[in-house]
Design an enzyme around this catalytic site. Structure first.
Site, PDB file in Angstrom:
ATOM      1  N   SER A 181       0.797  -1.227   0.000  1.00 26.14           N
ATOM      2  CA  SER A 181       0.000   0.000   0.000  1.00 26.14           C
ATOM      3  C   SER A 181       0.829   1.275   0.000  1.00 26.14           C
ATOM      4  O   SER A 181       0.387   2.296  -0.512  1.00 26.14           O
ATOM      5  CB  SER A 181      -0.948   0.003   1.199  1.00 26.14           C
ATOM      6  OG  SER A 181      -0.220  -0.136   2.410  1.00 26.14           O
ATOM      7  N   HIS A 209      -5.040  -2.928  -3.108  1.00 26.23           N
ATOM      8  CA  HIS A 209      -4.556  -1.978  -4.114  1.00 26.23           C
ATOM      9  C   HIS A 209      -4.308  -2.608  -5.486  1.00 26.23           C
ATOM     10  O   HIS A 209      -3.878  -1.917  -6.405  1.00 26.23           O
ATOM     11  CB  HIS A 209      -3.281  -1.290  -3.605  1.00 26.23           C
ATOM     12  CG  HIS A 209      -3.531  -0.517  -2.358  1.00 26.23           C
ATOM     13  ND1 HIS A 209      -4.022   0.775  -2.370  1.00 26.23           N
ATOM     14  CD2 HIS A 209      -3.424  -0.868  -1.052  1.00 26.23           C
ATOM     15  CE1 HIS A 209      -4.182   1.185  -1.122  1.00 26.23           C
ATOM     16  NE2 HIS A 209      -3.829   0.212  -0.300  1.00 26.23           N
ATOM     17  N   LYS A 239     -11.611   0.890  -2.683  1.00 31.53           N
ATOM     18  CA  LYS A 239     -10.597   1.616  -3.452  1.00 31.53           C
ATOM     19  C   LYS A 239     -11.001   1.620  -4.929  1.00 31.53           C
ATOM     20  O   LYS A 239     -11.868   2.399  -5.295  1.00 31.53           O
ATOM     21  CB  LYS A 239      -9.225   1.018  -3.154  1.00 31.53           C
ATOM     22  CG  LYS A 239      -8.973   1.069  -1.620  1.00 31.53           C
ATOM     23  CD  LYS A 239      -7.579   0.791  -1.214  1.00 31.53           C
ATOM     24  CE  LYS A 239      -7.441   0.524   0.279  1.00 31.53           C
ATOM     25  NZ  LYS A 239      -7.816   1.619   1.162  1.00 31.53           N
TER      26      LYS A 239
HETATM   27  C1  LIG Z   1      -3.455  -3.275   1.964  1.00 30.35           C
HETATM   28  C2  LIG Z   1      -4.708  -2.832   2.637  1.00 30.35           C
HETATM   29  N1  LIG Z   1      -5.495  -3.737   3.203  1.00 30.35           N
HETATM   30  C3  LIG Z   1      -6.640  -3.401   3.807  1.00 30.35           C
HETATM   31  C4  LIG Z   1      -7.053  -2.094   3.870  1.00 30.35           C
HETATM   32  C5  LIG Z   1      -8.310  -1.761   4.603  1.00 30.35           C
HETATM   33  O1  LIG Z   1      -9.379  -1.719   3.746  1.00 30.35           O
HETATM   34  P1  LIG Z   1     -10.672  -0.873   4.145  1.00 30.35           P
HETATM   35  O2  LIG Z   1     -10.353   0.547   3.893  1.00 30.35           O
HETATM   36  O3  LIG Z   1     -11.752  -1.416   3.264  1.00 30.35           O
HETATM   37  O4  LIG Z   1     -10.921  -1.147   5.597  1.00 30.35           O
HETATM   38  C6  LIG Z   1      -6.298  -1.116   3.261  1.00 30.35           C
HETATM   39  C7  LIG Z   1      -6.777   0.285   3.241  1.00 30.35           C
HETATM   40  O5  LIG Z   1      -6.375   1.174   3.822  1.00 30.35           O
HETATM   41  C8  LIG Z   1      -5.076  -1.472   2.654  1.00 30.35           C
HETATM   42  O6  LIG Z   1      -4.279  -0.544   2.133  1.00 30.35           O
END
Ligand SMILES: Cc1ncc(COP(=O)(O)O)c(C=O)c1O
Length: 383
Positions: A181, A209, A239
């Site tokens: 991320s 992502h 996203k």
């Molecule tokens: C790699 C990763 N996993 C999980 C999440 C969490 O997802 P959500 O925003 O749907 O809770 C994020 C988001 O910030 C992320 O970047």
């Protein structure tokens, strides 16, 4: 209570001194623009990679569902919150991911916080990439398993840890971001899948992502010809899909098990129906328009090439500046030039690697990306 406020005040003071205090800033978004403190800025700090959160078909789907079903779900999915729209969303996700079944959670964070502890417990072993998202680390901690972090994207280190700790453990899980991320690189999924097989371990990839961006939109397991066999494909709908919610695509047995055992599925209210409808409409765009889906990666590559950075592997390109203060200053410089690029600081990234994280979306005009690259070259990197 006095001691409580003193505690919070002291902690805030420590964070202020290290320039690590964070607070939400009111930001109105309109397409690729963000309005902050009365200024309109071109935003490169949004994960709405396909701009679907503001796509007319997605908005229309959410409005229609709101008019028809109302807003809140009213209860958890195991009580009365299992809206009929979930079936369409889950079967579409399973099809896209090439899995037997799918289960949607309240968010990506809730998904990992539920999936991982449902699969692993105190007698088990979990290996995670050290740069995995906070919710993977949270899920691993909640599980009570023995957790070891391998060096970032280093399969040899993961192998050494597996060799050292697998014996005597009942089950083993390897968990990694598919696209990292804060760095934008792809995980070595094919090599991790082989390692997992050798040690009878289960591989979980978090494609928050990658989904909707790489592998023709199907995600990071689909980037290199034959899909990598990842039995636990987790991701988010918040996203590229432009809506909200998390998912797990896996075998029928695993999904049925999650629905009766993952605590964040059981004890949290279902998604609002308009959000489910919006996600379905977003997936329709992803499945129906491969050229559009390819745009964020093309734009990220354009930016990376203009700055002589390694080729972009996703829509995310980091420019690492080192110290927190330097990252904050660089972000301010870009704001003065009309760009919103938020500084990313520890603990989100390791100390000494504070950075600007550029996120590219399908609708960013190429000319603006070129101007952004010029500004970064001259004012941040001073080349
Ligand atoms: C790699 C990763 N996993 C999980 C999440 C969490 O997802 P959500 O925003 O749907 O809770 C994020 C988001 O910030 C992320 O970047």
């Amino acid at each position: 209570m006095r001691s409580l406020d003193e505690f919070a005040g002291e902690k805030l003071g420590e964070l202020d001194r290290a320039q690590l205090r964070r607070a939400p800033v009111v930001t109105a978004r309109a397409g690729i623009w963000a309005e902050r403190d009365g200024r309109r800025l071109l935003s490169f700090s949004c994960n709405d990679y396909l701009n679907l959160s503001q796509h007319p078909a997605v908005i229309a789907a959410a409005m229609e569902a709101t008019a028809r079903y109302g807003v809140g779900a009213g209860a958890s999915r195991l009580v009365t919150g299992n809206h009929p729209l979930y079936g369409a969303l889950e079967s579409r996700l399973a099809r896209l991911k090439g899995s037997e079944a799918c289960c949607v959670f309240g968010s990506g964070y809730l998904a990992n916080a539920g999936i991982i502890p449902a699969l692993a417990g105190p007698d088990d072993l979990i290996l995670t990439d050290e740069l995995s998202h906070a919710c993977i680390h949270a899920g691993a901690k909640l599980s009570g398993a023995a957790v070891h972090r391998y060096r970032h994207a280093d399969v040899a280190d993961a192998e050494a840890l597996m060799a050292a700790h697998r014996a005597g453990k009942r089950r083993a899980l390897i968990a990694t971001d598919g696209v990292f991320s804060m760095d934008g690189n792809l995980a070595p999924l094919a090599a991790l899948a082989k390692l997992a097989q050798r040690f009878d371990a289960w591989l979980l990839s978090d494609d928050a992502h990658g989904f909707g961006v790489v592998g023709g939109g199907r995600g990071s397991s689909f980037t290199n010809g034959a899909p990598v066999d990842v039995p636990l494909q987790m991701g988010t709908l918040s996203k590229a899909v432009g809506a909200y919610g998390g998912y797990l695509c896996a075998s029928r047995a695993v999904i049925d098990f999650m629905q009766t055992r993952a605590r964040t599925f059981i004890y949290s209210t279902g998604l609002p129906p308009p959000v489910i409808a919006a996600a379905i409409a977003g997936l329709e765009v992803i499945e129906g328009d491969p050229a559009y889906v390819g745009e964020p990666l093309r734009k990220a590559k354009l930016f990376a090439r203009a700055l002589n950075l390694p080729e972009a592997q996703s829509a995310i390109v980091p420019v690492i500046v080192g110290e927190t203060e330097a990252a904050l200053k660089a972000s301010e410089l870009l704001r003065d030039e009309g760009f919103l690029v938020v500084a990313i600081r520890p603990p989100t990234v390791p100390a000494g690697t504070a950075r600007l994280r550029f996120a590219f979306t399908a609708l960013h005009p190429d000319a603006d990306i070129e101007r952004l690259a010029d500004v970064v070259r001259m004012r941040v990197l001073r080349r």
